[in-house]
Design a protein around this motif. Structure first.
Motif, PDB file in Angstrom:
ATOM      1  N   ASP A 193      35.450  42.326  39.161  1.00  0.00           N
ATOM      2  CA  ASP A 193      34.021  42.014  39.211  1.00  0.00           C
ATOM      3  C   ASP A 193      33.583  41.501  40.573  1.00  0.00           C
ATOM      4  OD1 ASP A 193      35.396  39.626  39.075  1.00  0.00           O
ATOM      5  OD2 ASP A 193      33.805  38.606  37.966  1.00  0.00           O
ATOM      6  N   THR A 195      34.967  38.706  41.962  1.00  0.00           N
ATOM      7  CA  THR A 195      35.355  37.296  42.063  1.00  0.00           C
ATOM      8  C   THR A 195      36.563  37.151  42.981  1.00  0.00           C
ATOM      9  OG1 THR A 195      34.482  36.627  39.915  1.00  0.00           O
ATOM     10  CG2 THR A 195      36.331  35.356  40.772  1.00  0.00           C
ATOM     11  N   THR A 210      40.744  45.083  34.773  1.00  0.00           N
ATOM     12  CA  THR A 210      39.299  45.236  34.597  1.00  0.00           C
ATOM     13  C   THR A 210      38.854  44.350  33.437  1.00  0.00           C
ATOM     14  OG1 THR A 210      39.634  47.152  33.141  1.00  0.00           O
ATOM     15  CG2 THR A 210      39.222  47.598  35.468  1.00  0.00           C
ATOM     16  N   PHE A 211      37.689  43.713  33.600  1.00  0.00           N
ATOM     17  CA  PHE A 211      37.145  42.875  32.534  1.00  0.00           C
ATOM     18  C   PHE A 211      36.430  43.753  31.509  1.00  0.00           C
ATOM     19  CE2 PHE A 211      37.226  39.776  36.094  1.00  0.00           C
ATOM     20  CZ  PHE A 211      38.068  38.838  35.503  1.00  0.00           C
ATOM     21  N   GLU A 212      36.565  43.372  30.251  1.00  0.00           N
ATOM     22  CA  GLU A 212      35.919  44.111  29.175  1.00  0.00           C
ATOM     23  C   GLU A 212      35.143  43.152  28.283  1.00  0.00           C
ATOM     24  OE1 GLU A 212      39.143  46.009  27.215  1.00  0.00           O
ATOM     25  OE2 GLU A 212      39.419  47.548  28.741  1.00  0.00           O
ATOM     26  N   LYS A 215      32.736  38.699  28.154  1.00  0.00           N
ATOM     27  CA  LYS A 215      33.322  37.533  28.821  1.00  0.00           C
ATOM     28  C   LYS A 215      34.329  37.982  29.871  1.00  0.00           C
ATOM     29  CE  LYS A 215      34.792  35.489  25.066  1.00  0.00           C
ATOM     30  NZ  LYS A 215      35.406  34.485  24.155  1.00  0.00           N
ATOM     31  N   ARG A 216      34.417  37.193  30.936  1.00  0.00           N
ATOM     32  CA  ARG A 216      35.442  37.409  31.964  1.00  0.00           C
ATOM     33  C   ARG A 216      36.402  36.222  31.872  1.00  0.00           C
ATOM     34  NH1 ARG A 216      31.738  37.419  37.107  1.00  0.00           N
ATOM     35  NH2 ARG A 216      30.685  35.850  35.823  1.00  0.00           N
ATOM     36  N   GLU A 217      37.658  36.488  31.554  1.00  0.00           N
ATOM     37  CA  GLU A 217      38.596  35.399  31.296  1.00  0.00           C
ATOM     38  C   GLU A 217      39.874  35.553  32.113  1.00  0.00           C
ATOM     39  OE1 GLU A 217      38.470  33.996  26.879  1.00  0.00           O
ATOM     40  OE2 GLU A 217      38.257  36.187  26.846  1.00  0.00           O
ATOM     41  N   SER A 231      27.098  37.160  37.350  1.00  0.00           N
ATOM     42  CA  SER A 231      27.032  38.125  36.257  1.00  0.00           C
ATOM     43  C   SER A 231      26.390  37.446  35.056  1.00  0.00           C
ATOM     44  CB  SER A 231      28.437  38.624  35.894  1.00  0.00           C
ATOM     45  OG  SER A 231      28.415  39.383  34.698  1.00  0.00           O
ATOM     46  N   ASN A 233      27.645  37.803  32.261  1.00  0.00           N
ATOM     47  CA  ASN A 233      28.812  37.469  31.446  1.00  0.00           C
ATOM     48  C   ASN A 233      29.500  36.228  32.011  1.00  0.00           C
ATOM     49  OD1 ASN A 233      28.400  39.761  29.846  1.00  0.00           O
ATOM     50  ND2 ASN A 233      29.660  41.035  31.196  1.00  0.00           N
ATOM     51  N   PHE A 235      32.242  33.475  33.122  1.00  0.00           N
ATOM     52  CA  PHE A 235      33.612  33.534  33.634  1.00  0.00           C
ATOM     53  C   PHE A 235      34.317  32.278  33.134  1.00  0.00           C
ATOM     54  CE2 PHE A 235      37.201  33.352  36.380  1.00  0.00           C
ATOM     55  CZ  PHE A 235      37.409  34.626  36.878  1.00  0.00           C
TER      56      PHE A 235
END
Length: 383
Positions: A193, A195, A210-212, A215-217, A231, A233, A235
């Motif tokens: 993303d 980051t 890749t984030f899905e 949420k980005r975790e 974003s 979404n 993090f």
């Protein structure tokens, strides 16, 4: 960028030059930086304009007085403050003071207990590789080669020995990957993303290519500095001590100490959660969460963030804490033989890329201690 990298490089090279440790290649690099970058040149001019005053130093009180004078002069200078990057002001004052104090001590009281290069060589024996554990069980050594191509799903990722860029990656295999940073090394990672994450030594980060979803975790063990891409979404940085949730911001997370979570916010906003409790931080605040208790203090970037640029800043830091840092960075076990010595405070800044014996010299000049090895264990004792 958090700091001006050219100014930071100039500072480290000037330290080496003043200590007569600069190589011809580094001297050429210094001259090139001063020629190409006005900020770096201004930084060097301020640094070099300060008189050494080494013959006037008689005690630690003199060191602290000079420190305060330099900081005040830099912070209130009408001409220099326009060209020196603000967050570098403390570095210039710190580097000048520690060089002055160390030089004065060795001038007035020669030290005959320097650690030999052969002994310092033990620090490299335990150095391991940066390893990327890819979903599916594959392990990739990122230390040995300049770059490594990782095939994942329908795409490939190019990983280097100092950094890896995943921005824009798509079609990667689902699942978690873990990068393991050993003692003595650090690493930069840009996630899909955008980051940016700077990982300190003795640190692990679990992340997807890749984030899905919404949420980005990621999962962190150790210490890392995050510059979160904006974003809708959130993090989330998960740690064993608690979670940090953000949308777009810059912050530092430290989980080195058992049962302690430290979060420092540079800009933006974060929510830190632990045991169903949530604390919201504002820029310039640092949270320390120790088991069920937490405190919020003013962020001192000199202490908390200096590791990112390879300079370690200490302010009245107990020797016991510095010993833990030595173990993480140099991969050398440390034993302090005197409890009162463990509590001895040290103030100054040191370059973490220098050999261990050079790292210890200024400390030994101020703390008045002797260092020696028994096997591979570094012992510290009072003179």
């Amino acid at each position: 960028m958090l700091y001006n990298e050219d100014s930071s490089s100039v500072e480290r090279l000037l330290i080496k030059k003043q200590q007569n440790r600069i190589t011809p290649e580094e001297q050429a690099r210094l001259e090139q930086l001063l020629k190409e970058n006005p900020e770096a040149k201004a930084f060097a001019e301020f640094y070099q304009d300060e008189p050494s005053q080494e013959s006037e130093l008689q005690s630690d009180d003199d060191v602290h007085a000079i420190w305060q004078t330099l900081e005040e002069k830099m912070l209130h200078s009408k001409t220099k403050s326009k060209t020196i990057f603000p967050r570098k002001l403390w570095l210039a004052a710190a580097s000048i003071v520690i060089i002055i104090s160390a030089t004065a001590y060795f001038t007035l009281k020669p030290n005959t207990d320097l650690i030999s290069k052969a002994e310092a060589g033990t620090e490299t024996e335990a150095t391991k590789n940066i390893v990327l554990h890819v979903t599916g069980g594959k392990e990739v050594n990122l230390t040995g080669n300049n770059s490594e191509t990782i095939i994942t799903g329908t795409t490939s990722v190019l990983a280097g020995k100092q950094s890896m860029d995943l921005k824009g990656v798509s079609g990667a295999a689902h699942g978690w990957n873990t990068i393991d940073i050993p003692k003595r090394l650090d690493y930069k990672l840009r996630l899909s993303d955008g980051t940016e994450v700077t990982l300190n030594s003795a640190t692990k980060l679990k992340f997807p290519f890749t984030f899905e979803g919404d949420k980005r975790e990621v999962y962190l063990e150790g210490e890392a500095y995050f510059n979160i891409a904006k974003s809708v979404n959130p993090f989330i940085v998960h740690t064993s001590k608690g979670d940090i949730t953000v949308l777009g911001t810059e912050f530092n997370v430290n989980t080195y100490t058992k049962d302690v979570l430290k979060t420092a916010l540079v800009k933006g906003a974060v929510n830190v959660s632990f045991n169903n409790k949530v604390v919201r931080l504002k820029p310039g605040e640092e949270l320390t969460w120790n088991k069920d208790e937490h405190t919020i203090t003013e962020l001192d970037e000199r202490i908390t963030l200096s590791w990112i640029q390879g300079v370690l800043y200490f302010h009245n830091t107990p020797l016991s804490e510095i010993a833990l840092m030595i173990e993480r960075w140099y991969a050398v076990p440390v034993q302090i033989d005197d409890n009162t010595l463990a509590a001895e405070p040290f103030t100054g800044n040191l370059e973490k890329t220098q050999p261990l014996d050079d790292f210890l010299k200024p400390m030994k000049g101020i703390v008045k201690m002797r260092c020696y090895y028994e096997g591979k264990v570094l012992h510290m004792t009072r003179l």
